[in-house]
Design an enzyme around this catalytic site. Structure first.
Site, PDB file in Angstrom:
ATOM      1  N   ASP A   2      38.465 -44.379  45.668  1.00 13.59           N
ATOM      2  CA  ASP A   2      36.982 -45.197  45.536  1.00 13.59           C
ATOM      3  C   ASP A   2      35.525 -44.499  46.367  1.00 13.59           C
ATOM      4  OD1 ASP A   2      35.077 -47.549  44.122  1.00 13.59           O
ATOM      5  OD2 ASP A   2      35.086 -47.512  46.087  1.00 13.59           O
ATOM      6  N   GLU A  47      36.306 -40.709  42.969  1.00 11.65           N
ATOM      7  CA  GLU A  47      35.464 -40.890  42.760  1.00 11.65           C
ATOM      8  C   GLU A  47      33.713 -40.419  43.666  1.00 11.65           C
ATOM      9  OE1 GLU A  47      32.132 -43.912  42.352  1.00 11.65           O
ATOM     10  OE2 GLU A  47      33.640 -44.364  44.304  1.00 11.65           O
TER      11      GLU A  47
END
Length: 496
Positions: A235, A265
């Site tokens: 993340d 990401e």
């Protein structure tokens, strides 16, 4: 030959906080496998600062997977540790790999405050730092009293963090912490937005500290051995120096003993920044193709004014197709999220045709697009209706979308492509026509393998049958603002 991989995101931001998700996913494992899902991305499984009321991104205790009475509950939003491990087991029984959401940028919900020296920074240009250090009370000490040192006795304090934010004068101000060892300042090699985008939220973890990196290695080894996960979704990497992941990812693969599935990401319009991050990690990670998502969003807003031939402009998949994770929507783009960019409903079949039925990239299917959802946010009642014909497209990808790809991107509002199939997969091959304006047709050739064959539109949007000539050539159609996926008539029986 290898079958097509498909990732499924089994949650959304507003999923009910009733502890049901792990059991729901376990119940759906066989169904997802029948649709061709090979990997399931599960949400953060550890205890949040807001306990069971938060989706997991406000990380409190990485070791609490719904096992300890902390932050108001034993379970997380999604269930208990026992339910989580059972969910993983059921997915494995269905032949599906499990991807864990790894949120390492920050921690929130500290157990104690500490009096520390810090310098305020300009939130819009973090390189502008106030010269004078002041004393602040920062939430930076994490003792995890409910866990009492089980699995790890590591205590997080201000020495493990770079910065915090404090509510002052009806706004949050960011403070850069000062440390006796002189390790102050932002980390380098992060996104250059806002000058330096090291800080995102909460207590920002300082990855330049060796003792921090060693604790995170200890945790990931414990996590892999405890859960049996098969891969990681990293993340918010735009806020984390790639130097950390250049050390962390090889360590994970060493612990696991094989090539560990990994997705990073990096939420940005800036294609060059995403490419740079991927290359600095020696291309060990797939990267979310966020620019492609934004193209889908723009196309859905502009409708017939958007030139469909431009969908791959400025996209990661065009530059590094073998490392592209493509997606249409996800939890960050949902309505009323800070990164809201929801691809409008009419265009969802178009976007999924692009992600599922082409020969490059690994697609990610979003929970609400298959299962639907109802929720209230900011006073608005939101309902997501399952995307028609998503399940059919997933099965076409699984069983039929193979072989040589031939593009017909020769009109701004009607484009198409064919996958010519392979002999070793019965009835494989498909022809796709996409329209964002009036209905249209596209003359295309499926190749000699499909000569003198009957094709039908598996979406049901077109009712007629089309017969190819001896060379596999035919005129394929789609309705206004619609998608048609033409497959061999015999192949319909292979789709549930």
């Amino acid at each position: 030959m290898n079958k097509n991989d498909t990732l499924f995101q089994f949650f959304h931001w507003y999923y009910p906080d009733d502890g049901s998700l792990w059991d729901h996913c376990a119940d759906q494992a066989q169904h997802l496998a029948s649709l061709g899902v090979t990997h399931v991305w599960l949400p953060p499984a550890y205890k949040s600062a807001n306990g069971s009321a938060e989706p997991g991104y406000a990380v409190y205790d990485l070791y609490d997977l719904g096992e300890f009475d902390q932050k108001g509950s034993v379970r997380t939003k999604y269930g208990t540790k026992e339910q989580y491990l059972n969910c993983i087991s059921k997915l494995h029984e269905a032949g599906i790999q499990v991807i864990a959401d790894v949120v390492l940028n920050h921690k929130q919900g500290a157990d104690e405050q500490e009096r520390v020296l810090a310098r305020r920074v300009n939130s819009e240009n973090r390189n502008e730092v106030w010269a004078e250090a002041v004393g602040i009370d920062a939430f930076t000490k994490f003792t995890f009293p409910g866990r009492q040192g089980k699995y790890s006795d590591f205590i997080w304090n201000h020495d493990a963090f770079t910065a915090v934010s404090i509510a002052e004068d009806n706004q949050y101000n960011i403070y850069l912490l000062e440390h006796q060892n002189g390790q102050d300042g932002w980390e380098e090699m992060v996104d250059g937005e806002k000058g330096n985008f090291d800080y995102l939220m909460g207590a920002d973890i300082a990855f330049d500290r060796e003792f921090v990196r060693e604790e995170l290695k200890h945790w990931i080894k414990w996590y892999i051995q405890t859960t049996g996960i098969d891969g990681l979704r990293l993340d918010a990497v735009k806020h984390i120096t790639y130097r950390f992941y250049k050390e962390f990812i090889p360590y994970v693969r060493e612990v696991y003993g094989r090539d560990f599935f990994c997705i990073a990401e990096y939420w940005s319009h800036n294609l060059d920044a995403i490419l740079k991050y991927c290359n600095e990690l020696d291309q060990h990670c797939l990267m979310y193709d966020v620019p492609l998502h934004f193209n889908f969003y723009e196309a859905s807003m502009k409708r017939k004014e958007y030139d469909l031939r431009r969908l791959y402009d400025n996209t990661f998949i065009r530059e590094l197709p073998d490392k592209a994770l493509t997606f249409v929507n996800n939890h960050d783009s949902q309505p009323h999220q800070s990164l809201e960019s929801w691809v409008d409903y009419w265009f969802l079949p178009h976007a999924y045709a692009f992600t599922l039925l082409r020969d490059k990239g690994i697609p990610c299917v979003f929970y609400t697009d298959l299962y639907g959802a109802k929720y209230e946010t900011e006073g608005h009642d939101i309902e997501h209706v399952p995307v028609f014909p998503l399940a059919k497209m997933m099965q076409v990808r699984h069983r039929l979308a193979y072989g040589e790809q031939e593009d017909h991107f020769d009109h701004p509002n009607t484009i198409g492509w064919v996958r010519k199939g392979v002999e070793e997969m019965e009835f494989s091959g498909c022809a796709v026509v996409v329209c964002n304006s009036e209905g249209g047709d596209k003359p295309m050739s499926m190749g000699a393998l499909h000569g003198n064959r009957i094709f039908v539109d598996c979406t049901g949007n077109r009712q007629e049958k089309i017969q190819t000539d001896e060379h596999g050539h035919a005129n394929f159609f789609a309705n206004t603002e619609s998608v048609s996926v033409w497959i061999r008539e015999e192949a319909m029986s292979t789709l549930a």
